[in-house]
Motif scaffolding. Structure first.
Motif, PDB file in Angstrom:
ATOM      1  N   ALA A 143       6.029  -5.650 -11.230  1.00 17.71           N
ATOM      2  CA  ALA A 143       5.742  -4.909  -9.995  1.00 17.71           C
ATOM      3  C   ALA A 143       6.793  -5.193  -8.931  1.00 17.71           C
ATOM      4  O   ALA A 143       7.103  -4.326  -8.109  1.00 17.71           O
ATOM      5  N   ALA A 144       7.342  -6.404  -8.963  1.00 22.09           N
ATOM      6  CA  ALA A 144       8.345  -6.776  -7.971  1.00 22.09           C
ATOM      7  C   ALA A 144       9.677  -6.085  -8.223  1.00 22.09           C
ATOM      8  O   ALA A 144      10.561  -6.113  -7.346  1.00 22.09           O
ATOM      9  N   GLY A 196       3.033   2.581  -2.666  1.00 17.54           N
ATOM     10  CA  GLY A 196       1.900   1.712  -2.381  1.00 17.54           C
ATOM     11  C   GLY A 196       0.848   1.670  -3.463  1.00 17.54           C
ATOM     12  O   GLY A 196      -0.143   0.933  -3.342  1.00 17.54           O
ATOM     13  N   GLU A 199       0.686  -1.847  -5.193  1.00 18.67           N
ATOM     14  CA  GLU A 199       0.150  -2.837  -4.243  1.00 18.67           C
ATOM     15  C   GLU A 199      -1.362  -2.697  -4.078  1.00 18.67           C
ATOM     16  O   GLU A 199      -2.066  -3.683  -3.817  1.00 18.67           O
ATOM     17  N   THR A 200      -1.861  -1.467  -4.248  1.00 19.12           N
ATOM     18  CA  THR A 200      -3.297  -1.234  -4.127  1.00 19.12           C
ATOM     19  C   THR A 200      -4.045  -1.643  -5.388  1.00 19.12           C
ATOM     20  O   THR A 200      -5.107  -2.276  -5.317  1.00 19.12           O
TER      21      THR A 200
END
Length: 241
Positions: A143-144, A196, A199-200
């Motif tokens: 994800a990063a 986003g 992140e959610t």
């Protein structure tokens, strides 16, 4: 024609698979509409650059999925959707660009996965917890580095969901997960592409994992339902954009 060369069939591991995909996608998309006749073997053979036998075997594969009805000296008729095996993995894959079908897959996930999460919280074994945890850690790592690592992220996300279904201890639920794999991947890709979105949803995956690990069935079901509903909203936003 080389089995990996460019052409109307695109690329596939085998020539047979390429012909089946080419025909199946066109039946699903309506290029060959319900109750219409497919072009005859000679026409398809010339168009695709394959033998008539290759076309015949591909048509047999579609017939086994309930999609067409080949009749000697009459031709091959496309059957109504009500006859199709919509739970066949290839048939599901051919629907990946159909928003209505993807919506139906999400509804099916909402019916199945929260219940599977509930069962997993009651039945999961240490190896499955470890596998879910490893999949989550891989998601967090990739994800990063999105969007560069989108393929790796989606693969880890898919592994998380398939392990969850397997942890339910119900072999039919596990098999359903394999059938839904392409639909799962489609939804996960949509979520990972939205600003986003990761992140959610990443903390929601963590909530599912924690509830399963701690043996909390109600919490696992709630967290899983919230996660899928968020994915459904992401899919809707993607379709509207």
């Amino acid at each position: 024609m080389n089995s990996f060369s460019a052409g109307p069939l695109g690329r596939h591991r085998t020539m047979h698979g390429r012909v089946v995909d080419w025909l199946g996608e066109r039946v699903v998309s309506g290029v060959y509409a319900e109750n219409s006749q497919l072009p005859n073997e000679s026409e398809l053979s010339a168009q695709l650059g394959v033998s008539r036998g290759g076309v015949r075997e591909a048509v047999k594969a579609l017939a086994a999925k309930g999609m067409v009805d080949p009749r000697p000296r009459i031709g091959t008729r496309v059957l109504p959707r009500s006859s199709w095996n919509l739970m066949d993995r290839q048939v599901i894959g051919w629907h990946n660009t159909d928003p209505a079908f993807v919506r139906d897959l999400l509804e099916l996930r909402l019916i199945v996965e929260p219940g599977a999460a509930r069962l997993a919280a009651e039945r999961v074994d240490p190896d499955q917890v470890e596998a879910m945890s490893a999949a989550y850690d891989a998601m967090a790592e990739h994800a990063a580095r999105l969007p560069q690592d989108s393929e790796e992220f989606v693969a880890a996300d898919l592994a998380f969901h398939l392990t969850l279904l397997r942890a339910s201890g119900n072999q039919l639920v596990e098999q359903l997960g394999r059938l839904l794999e392409s639909g799962l991947q489609h939804g996960l890709e949509a979520t990972s592409e939205l600003p986003g979105g990761v992140e959610t949803t990443l903390p929601m995956h963590r909530a599912v994992l924690d509830a399963v690990r701690r043996g909390r069935p109600d919490a696992a079901a709630r967290a899983c339902r919230k996660l899928i509903e968020t994915t459904a909203a992401a899919m809707a936003a993607r379709t509207e954009s």
